[in-house]
Design a protein around this motif. Sequence first.
Motif, short mmCIF file in Angstrom:
data_model
loop_
_atom_site.label_atom_id
_atom_site.label_comp_id
_atom_site.label_asym_id
_atom_site.label_seq_id
_atom_site.Cartn_x
_atom_site.Cartn_y
_atom_site.Cartn_z
N GLN A 1 -100.77 -75.49 -57.13
CA GLN A 1 -100.88 -76.13 -55.81
C GLN A 1 -99.63 -76.93 -55.45
OE1 GLN A 1 -103.60 -76.33 -58.12
NE2 GLN A 1 -104.27 -74.46 -57.07
N ASP B 1 -108.47 -81.01 -55.12
CA ASP B 1 -108.08 -80.53 -53.79
C ASP B 1 -106.83 -81.28 -53.29
OD1 ASP B 1 -108.22 -78.98 -51.52
OD2 ASP B 1 -109.55 -80.37 -50.46
N HIS C 1 -102.44 -81.21 -52.92
CA HIS C 1 -101.36 -80.24 -52.76
C HIS C 1 -100.03 -80.97 -52.60
CE1 HIS C 1 -104.33 -77.02 -52.06
NE2 HIS C 1 -104.99 -77.95 -51.37
N GLY D 1 -108.17 -84.76 -52.18
CA GLY D 1 -107.94 -84.33 -50.81
C GLY D 1 -106.66 -84.85 -50.19
N GLU E 1 -102.21 -84.65 -49.76
CA GLU E 1 -101.10 -83.71 -49.82
C GLU E 1 -99.81 -84.43 -49.45
OE1 GLU E 1 -101.38 -81.73 -45.34
OE2 GLU E 1 -102.02 -80.58 -47.09
#
Length: 478
Positions: free
Chosen positions: A288, A300, A302, A317, A319
């Motif tokens: 990821q 989750d 990135h 969650g 990024e």
Amino acid sequence: MVAVILSGGAGTRLWPVSRELYPKPFMRLPDGQSLLQKALLRAVSIPGVREVLTVTGQEHYFSTKNEYAATELPEGLELSYVVEPLRRNTAPAIALAALHTAQRHGPEAVMLVLSSDQLVDNLAAFVQAVQQAEGAARQGYLVTFGIRPTYPATGFGYIQQGEALGEGVFRVERFVEKPDLETARGYLDQGTFSWNAGIFCFQAGAYLEALKTLSPEVYEAVLRCWESSPKSSPSYIDAASFKAVPNISVDYAVMEKSDRVAVVPAAFGWSDLGSWDATAELVPPDAQGNRIFGDVVLVDAHDTFVQSEGRVVAAIGVEKLVIVDTPDALLVARRDRVQDVKKVVEQLQAKQHQAANRHRTVQRPWGSYTLLEEGPNFTIRRLVVRPGQSQLLQLHHHRSEHWVVVSGTARVVRGEQELWLRTNESINIPAATPHRLSNPGLIDLVIIEVQSGEYLGEDDVVRLETSEELLLESGRGD
């Protein structure tokens, strides 16, 4: 050849790991080594280097010695030090190193000047570039190293090369400041520009002569300091005269003014780790695009970099973030805003917050201490005293101390008594009682110290004996 390492800096761009008293050179990388250790190993890899001279500040001297002591070095290598009382930039620092080198080895001795906070991936290519530079240096040139650009960087100064002077060596046509993006693209297309790496090679006498001619006020001020300072190692530079030395870089004082400057453009995998984004690139990404260093759990997430120095860090969650956790400070930033970390440090400094300057673990000549907890009228610390080391005899007017030995053997002077303590034994040190803690053993002595009293400031210490190291420790507590 004498390798010179410039070790110090303010440590703002990589906060909270890098700080005023523990800047970037002392950062641990994922392989376990610090940038300073890597610079030292890079220096001793050069054929002919038998002495490494480190120019550092008094606030970094003991940390530097500790890093070197933990590094496996070749037999016969001499480590010497010049200790500055305050920062005056690279031109005076290199001048002090040149005076040291000329005095010990003669003015024709070649110096390789390295920064302590850079990375080099290809050591063989680096050695080859140094050998090319050494040849030009022995002809009287002041040689700098250029890094062949791989992208249009706007955060570096550039060097334009001119006519060839020998294999891999060119006369410097000009130095240019950090360009805008369009200009940087033009430099990349031309192929005659390289990034200014801040690495130098020249004879000690050639540098001193150039400094004397091109920046005489700097030369005269540094010379007065040198003549007023001891010529031992470490050489503690006289503070009173050093305050009068101009604060100026070697580029402005010498390199950009001289007509005897050469450049060796090279490709040895150089990085100055100027931001957390650059540091993240040292860690391989997962599927990821996340890069983690330490005890980290991601769900989750990135394109995120997370570094933890002890606690579990979890992110869900998110990024394109940088998350750096230390025992006393946490940084969370968007990856495209990491250059603004220095603004955080500026605000902390304005508030006189200690998180701008030091970590919970502080280096001392005898070892280190770590702040574990503090509150009204008490402080709990973990002391680590290295084998054979000892604190100075001292007393405190306003606090008492209770020591518990966690591991190792302690020799304690308390008033007229001398006592020996082993694991799980303890002792009380009442206020106003002369005392000294020593480690006579072969392993680290680890102590849990509880301080109690109405005033627990670091300045509540009365030295009852002196040492050379006290020159640096004066006023900084025990």
